[in-house]
Design an enzyme around this catalytic site. Structure first.
Site, PDB file in Angstrom:
ATOM      1  N   GLY A  34      57.916  55.054 -88.367  1.00  0.00           N
ATOM      2  CA  GLY A  34      58.333  54.749 -87.000  1.00  0.00           C
ATOM      3  C   GLY A  34      59.837  54.775 -86.826  1.00  0.00           C
ATOM      4  N   GLU A  94      60.634  58.352 -86.371  1.00  0.00           N
ATOM      5  CA  GLU A  94      60.102  58.750 -85.055  1.00  0.00           C
ATOM      6  C   GLU A  94      61.028  58.253 -83.937  1.00  0.00           C
ATOM      7  OE1 GLU A  94      55.378  58.844 -85.243  1.00  0.00           O
ATOM      8  OE2 GLU A  94      56.190  57.068 -86.246  1.00  0.00           O
ATOM      9  N   GLU A 126      53.478  57.871 -93.582  1.00  0.00           N
ATOM     10  CA  GLU A 126      52.286  57.141 -93.126  1.00  0.00           C
ATOM     11  C   GLU A 126      51.027  57.549 -93.893  1.00  0.00           C
ATOM     12  OE1 GLU A 126      55.099  57.077 -89.600  1.00  0.00           O
ATOM     13  OE2 GLU A 126      54.608  58.404 -91.255  1.00  0.00           O
TER      14      GLU A 126
END
Ligand code: T1G
Ligand code: NAD
Length: 689
Positions: free
Chosen positions: A105, A108, A128
């Site tokens: 994340g 991201e 992930e």
């Protein structure tokens, strides 16, 4: 402006707002961090004096991802996707300042920023998949738009990060900053504002979204990932980046993510993630215990294991001396190391210069005296007690004071070896797994007299070599091999009762192991066990008959399977089948067809049972340590969490009842449920609860 909460600070430098997040140890994107970021974005958006923004993190790394400890708990808004949407919607340039490991994340979030700058050495990635997931905050839609679908899928399926220089070359980051990162990011943002550069949103890019070659790449990347749920989801999500509009792709990614995060496989992999870190906490090592120096090493014996162990040290940049009994054996060992490195270079896994650098760190000797200055000495000679005791008595004489003396024995009594020295406090076991330069597990065997700082040194050496160190006590075969021995007994039984090696191996590989017990035995060499059994006056009906017929495994082209010249593919062997049928009739056993389910239970439950005994005896500290040992040392499928975790999912009452059935059917009392299983089952509890 100022501290928006305990983790998030917002300040300004002229027309640039700087939000700094400080949530040690890895700036995980927990709720408080997300809330603070959302507030910082709102304030910076609405403040007309602010023309640009920098997002940075304090401490050792940029955001290392979502907070894994929050998974499975009720969601707390704002979610990460909301924060990311707010960044992308900002009417002012937002620059991410990357250092350490910008992962999951965190990466991201950076991909949603309009610009990304980094320090040299920073790494970015989407790991992930290692948690049984796929990127769930837009990574499967934004990354392909920067690096193309094939590379994006490779980064997602391997979970391996890329370095800043490669990211710069790929256009993932805009520049590498020398000097202070935040200052560099502010200057960059200021330039963007001054030059009025357009806001570049990754979502708007599609020039790299080519379908050609994607299907083949996807097939190649997922071919060996049978049994897992995440690969197909990753492929579908990245393909969607090619075929669907951005928002639809993100929506579908979210659905796939929510399904996986609630699934058993990801829960099991998250268990392993935390279990691996828990294993590094060793009871009996007082906080603050400093490891001893580990700047130089030595390895005694340049055989299968000695060579691989020496490579581990060289790969970590530690000079290592390898000692053999004679020049020829030494040269043979060093040649094998050289061949190993050249094979890696040929596969593109290492640069030729780097190979030369590593090989230059490995020196050979034929006199034990050569280890006198080594901080850490690892013995890897033949598995014979008298020989090992002689080697340790000599090490006691020549090794410098304070050096750690370790044995790589796979079965022998480390305390008896330690008693061959006058410094048992410096002696312990470091049980590497073959091939030692590849397998990540390291069983660190604590002897009765091992000093806490010697133990701390072995654990630190393990981490420095990129291993997963798990501390265990002294017993025959320690944790992994002791449990494996229970499986081997049942494997032999299954052959006598009606199964064939290919059936047992198929059941075990269908369960998720990369290899079955009989192909594994052929790889390690049947003669190793045969010599040990002969030494102990024991007999294994089928395996010894095969060895007497020259079936040593891959090394002789035949073992439980036969191998075509130059191939490692196990093929059924009629000669082996005849040997097995003869053994059954000699034992007076009427052979029967054995269902796959029974094969799996008899391969796995006796190991769980032995794991329970190991915990009862305190040979392993916690059930999750046993799981880490099996995942990193024996190919236990990570998406099943490890044998003890798996047992808890099935329920210990079930395990108890099946073991009892098999014990009564076979008359083998070792299959009777361990006390701990019976007790926990009766209390309706598991190993971990
Ligand atoms: N969440 C919670 N805790 C974490 C964490 C995380 N993401 N990462 C690390 N920790 C804890 C860890 O348990 C340990 O705790 C301490 O930090 C130090 O870690 C939407 C959903 C960053 C390379 O998978 O790979 O983002 O044991 O010992 O060796 O798509 O930690 O000290 O109590 O490992 O220097 C994706 C996971 C999440 C990265 C540092 N991110 N972390 O390694 O330290 S999913 C990851 C790592 C996601 C989005 C999805 C490594 C590291 P304790 P450590 P390290
Ligand atoms: P190996 O037979 O391949 O190598 C042993 C080497 O030790 C030989 O080259 C021999 O010449 C050398 N040696 C013997 N006496 C010596 C001495 N006095 N000084 C220096 N060198 C000497 O054996 P291996 O498979 O590498 O096993 C070594 C140790 O590692 C054993 O204790 C074994 O149980 C353990 N181990 C093996 C494996 C495996 O899969 N092979 C895995 C884990 C642990």
């Amino acid at each position: 402006m100022g501290n928006l909460n305990a983790s998030v600070d917002l300040r300004r430098d002229g027309e640039i707002a700087i939000v700094t997040v400080d949530n040690p140890p890895v700036n995980a994107l927990k709720h408080e961090v997300r809330a603070g970021l959302a507030e910082a974005l709102r304030q910076s958006r609405d403040d007309v004096a602010i023309k640009g923004m920098v997002i940075a993190c304090a401490g050792r790394t940029f955001f290392a991802g979502a907070d894994i400890t929050e998974f499975g708990k009720p969601p707390q808004p704002p979610g990460l996707s909301e924060v990311i949407a707010a960044i992308e919607a900002m009417p002012k340039p937002v620059v991410a300042a990357l250092h350490g490991t910008a992962l999951g994340g965190g990466f991201e979030l950076a991909l949603a920023c309009h610009f990304r700058v980094a320090v040299a050495g920073a790494r970015v990635g989407l790991p992930e998949f290692k948690l049984g997931l796929l990127p769930g905050a837009g990574g499967t839609q934004r990354l392909p738009r920067l690096v193309g679908p094939e590379k994006a899928l490779r980064m997602i399926i391997t979970g391996d990060p890329i370095e800043a220089r490669e990211a710069l070359a790929d256009g993932v980051i805009d520049t590498i900053v020398d000097g202070d990162l935040t200052e560099g990011a502010i200057a960059f943002a200021r330039r963007v504002v001054a030059e009025g550069r357009p806001l570049r949103r990754v979502r708007d890019r599609d020039d790299k979204l080519v379908a050609e070659g994607f299907a083949d790449a996807a097939e190649a990347l997922t071919r060996r990932l049978r049994g897992r749920e995440a690969p197909a989801a990753c492929v579908e999500a990245v393909r969607n980046a090619i075929v669907l509009p951005f928002d639809e792709g993100v929506k579908r990614e979210g659905e796939l993510f929510r399904k996986l995060v609630a699934g058993d496989q990801s829960k099991a992999q998250r268990h392993v993630f935390f279990a691996e870190r828990e294993a590094a906490r060793v009871p009996g090592i007082p906080d603050g215990t400093k490891p001893r120096p580990m700047a130089t090493a030595a390895v005694i014996g340049a055989g299968t294991m000695g060579g691989g162990i020496a490579m581990c040290f060289a790969n970590a940049g530690i000079p290592v001396t390898v000692v053999e009994t004679g020049r020829d054996l030494l040269q043979r060992g060093l040649d094998r190391v050289g061949a190993n490195y050249r094979a890696t270079v040929a596969r593109g896994g290492l640069g030729a210069d780097e190979m030369e650098r590593r090989m230059a760190l490995i020196n050979g000797a034929t006199e034990l005296d050569a280890v006198r200055s080594a901080d850490v000495v690892i013995e890897a000679v033949f598995e014979e007690m008298d020989l090992k005791k002689r080697v340790f008595a000599d090490l006691n004489r020549v090794a410098k004071a304070g050096s750690v003396l370790a044995t790589n024995t796979s079965t022998l009594d480390v305390d008896e070896i330690a008693r061959a020295t006058a410094r048992p406090q410096d002696v312990l076991g470091t049980h590497f797994f073959s091939p030692a330069n590849v397998m990540r597990l390291l069983e660190v065997v604590r002897g009765a007299a091992t000093a806490p700082d010697a133990l701390a040194t072995a654990v630190a050496v393990g981490r420095r070599l990129g291993k997963v160190p798990v501390t265990v006590g002294v017993c025959y075969g320690f944790v992994g091999n002791r449990m494996l021995a229970r499986r081997s007994v049942q494997a032999e039984r299954l052959l006598l009762e009606g199964a064939l090696p290919q059936e047992v191996d198929a059941a075990v590989t269908d369960f998720g192991f990369p290899m079955g017990p009989f192909a594994m035995a052929d790889m390690a060499g049947l003669d190793v066990g045969w010599r040990i059994r002969k030494g102990r006056g024991e007999r294994d009906e089928i395996e010894d008959a095969l060895c007497e017929a020259g079936h040593f495994g891959q090394k002789t082209g035949k073992g439980y399977f036969r191998y075509e010249a130059g191939s490692r593919t196990p093929l059924p062997d009629p000669e082996v089948e005849r040997t097995i049928l003869d053994a059954s009739s000699r034992a007076g056993i009427a052979r029967r067809a054995i269902p796959e389910g029974e094969i799996v239970e008899r391969m796995i439950y006796p190991m769980i049972n032995e794991g329970a005994r190991i915990l009862e005896e305190g040979i392993a500290t916690r059930p999750s340590d046993v799981d880490v040992i099996w995942v990193y040392g024996y190919g236990w499928p990570v998406w099943r969490g490890g044998p003890m975790y798996y047992a808890d999912q099935l329920g210990l009452a079930h395990i108890r009842d099946r073991l009892t059935l098999y014990a009564e059917r076979s008359g083998d009392d070792s299959l009777r449920p361990a006390t701990r299983i019976s007790r926990l089952a009766a209390e309706g509890r598991g190993f971990a609860s």
